[in-house]
Motif scaffolding. Structure first.
Motif, PDB file in Angstrom:
ATOM      1  N   LYS A 111      31.624  -5.734  28.748  1.00 38.36           N
ATOM      2  CA  LYS A 111      31.255  -5.668  30.161  1.00 38.36           C
ATOM      3  C   LYS A 111      32.489  -5.262  30.964  1.00 38.36           C
ATOM      4  O   LYS A 111      33.575  -5.799  30.775  1.00 38.36           O
ATOM      5  N   ILE A 112      32.309  -4.295  31.857  1.00 38.94           N
ATOM      6  CA  ILE A 112      33.409  -3.771  32.655  1.00 38.94           C
ATOM      7  C   ILE A 112      33.054  -3.881  34.134  1.00 38.94           C
ATOM      8  O   ILE A 112      31.965  -3.488  34.550  1.00 38.94           O
ATOM      9  N   ILE A 113      33.971  -4.422  34.916  1.00 37.86           N
ATOM     10  CA  ILE A 113      33.823  -4.504  36.365  1.00 37.86           C
ATOM     11  C   ILE A 113      34.483  -3.270  36.967  1.00 37.86           C
ATOM     12  O   ILE A 113      35.606  -2.923  36.605  1.00 37.86           O
ATOM     13  N   VAL A 114      33.795  -2.601  37.881  1.00 45.27           N
ATOM     14  CA  VAL A 114      34.369  -1.462  38.598  1.00 45.27           C
ATOM     15  C   VAL A 114      34.319  -1.804  40.086  1.00 45.27           C
ATOM     16  O   VAL A 114      33.251  -2.066  40.626  1.00 45.27           O
ATOM     17  N   GLU A 115      35.490  -1.820  40.709  1.00 39.13           N
ATOM     18  CA  GLU A 115      35.592  -2.127  42.137  1.00 39.13           C
ATOM     19  C   GLU A 115      35.895  -0.857  42.923  1.00 39.13           C
ATOM     20  O   GLU A 115      36.718  -0.050  42.504  1.00 39.13           O
ATOM     21  N   ALA A 125      38.947  -0.529  37.534  1.00 38.97           N
ATOM     22  CA  ALA A 125      38.016  -1.045  36.536  1.00 38.97           C
ATOM     23  C   ALA A 125      38.766  -1.950  35.563  1.00 38.97           C
ATOM     24  O   ALA A 125      39.919  -1.675  35.222  1.00 38.97           O
ATOM     25  N   TYR A 126      38.113  -3.034  35.134  1.00 35.33           N
ATOM     26  CA  TYR A 126      38.713  -3.925  34.148  1.00 35.33           C
ATOM     27  C   TYR A 126      37.614  -4.585  33.325  1.00 35.33           C
ATOM     28  O   TYR A 126      36.530  -4.877  33.821  1.00 35.33           O
ATOM     29  N   ALA A 138      37.653   6.015  36.842  1.00 38.20           N
ATOM     30  CA  ALA A 138      38.106   4.642  36.585  1.00 38.20           C
ATOM     31  C   ALA A 138      37.500   4.112  35.293  1.00 38.20           C
ATOM     32  O   ALA A 138      38.185   3.469  34.489  1.00 38.20           O
ATOM     33  N   LEU A 139      36.226   4.389  35.059  1.00 36.24           N
ATOM     34  CA  LEU A 139      35.570   3.936  33.843  1.00 36.24           C
ATOM     35  C   LEU A 139      36.183   4.597  32.609  1.00 36.24           C
ATOM     36  O   LEU A 139      36.471   3.933  31.612  1.00 36.24           O
ATOM     37  N   ASN A 140      36.420   5.888  32.673  1.00 36.48           N
ATOM     38  CA  ASN A 140      37.057   6.580  31.547  1.00 36.48           C
ATOM     39  C   ASN A 140      38.474   6.083  31.317  1.00 36.48           C
ATOM     40  O   ASN A 140      38.914   5.939  30.172  1.00 36.48           O
ATOM     41  N   ASP A 141      39.203   5.794  32.398  1.00 44.17           N
ATOM     42  CA  ASP A 141      40.573   5.311  32.269  1.00 44.17           C
ATOM     43  C   ASP A 141      40.605   3.929  31.617  1.00 44.17           C
ATOM     44  O   ASP A 141      41.445   3.660  30.757  1.00 44.17           O
ATOM     45  N   VAL A 142      39.697   3.046  32.005  1.00 44.03           N
ATOM     46  CA  VAL A 142      39.695   1.710  31.400  1.00 44.03           C
ATOM     47  C   VAL A 142      39.224   1.781  29.945  1.00 44.03           C
ATOM     48  O   VAL A 142      39.698   1.035  29.100  1.00 44.03           O
ATOM     49  N   ARG A 143      38.329   2.693  29.621  1.00 42.63           N
ATOM     50  CA  ARG A 143      37.934   2.877  28.221  1.00 42.63           C
ATOM     51  C   ARG A 143      39.140   3.278  27.384  1.00 42.63           C
ATOM     52  O   ARG A 143      39.357   2.753  26.294  1.00 42.63           O
ATOM     53  N   SER A 144      39.925   4.203  27.895  1.00 39.28           N
ATOM     54  CA  SER A 144      41.141   4.635  27.209  1.00 39.28           C
ATOM     55  C   SER A 144      42.120   3.472  27.077  1.00 39.28           C
ATOM     56  O   SER A 144      42.745   3.286  26.021  1.00 39.28           O
TER      57      SER A 144
END
Length: 87
Positions: free
Chosen positions: A20-24, A32-33, A51-57
């Protein structure tokens, strides 16, 4: 080829896990975290997708650096909610 968050992997390298990822949304972009991962992992971008792609990386790098044990949890997060409260 099997991919983990868009990156090619071997099945022996990473066990797939739903995270689960939070995107603010902030005035200057998105942050995102993930929830339930040991350690600190954060991604950012000008758009939700960036942000989603960056947190996935960042998650992939975190797992490669510290091992799959960072994904293990004694108490998995079943659901996440956002609430507001007047204080």
């Amino acid at each position: 080829m099997l991919r983990f968050f868009g990156y090619p992997i071997n099945l022996v390298d990473v066990t797939m896990k739903n995270i689960k990822i939070i995107v603010e949304k902030h005035p200057d972009g998105y942050v995102a975290y993930p929830l339930g991962i040991q350690g600190v992992v954060v991604g950012e971008g000008d758009t939700y997708e960036e942000a989603l792609n960056d947190v996935r990386s960042a998650i992939l790098f975190h797992v490669e650096t510290f091992g799959e044990s960072v994904l293990e949890s004694d108490s998995p997060i079943l659901e996440a909610f956002v609430a507001e409260a007047n204080v």
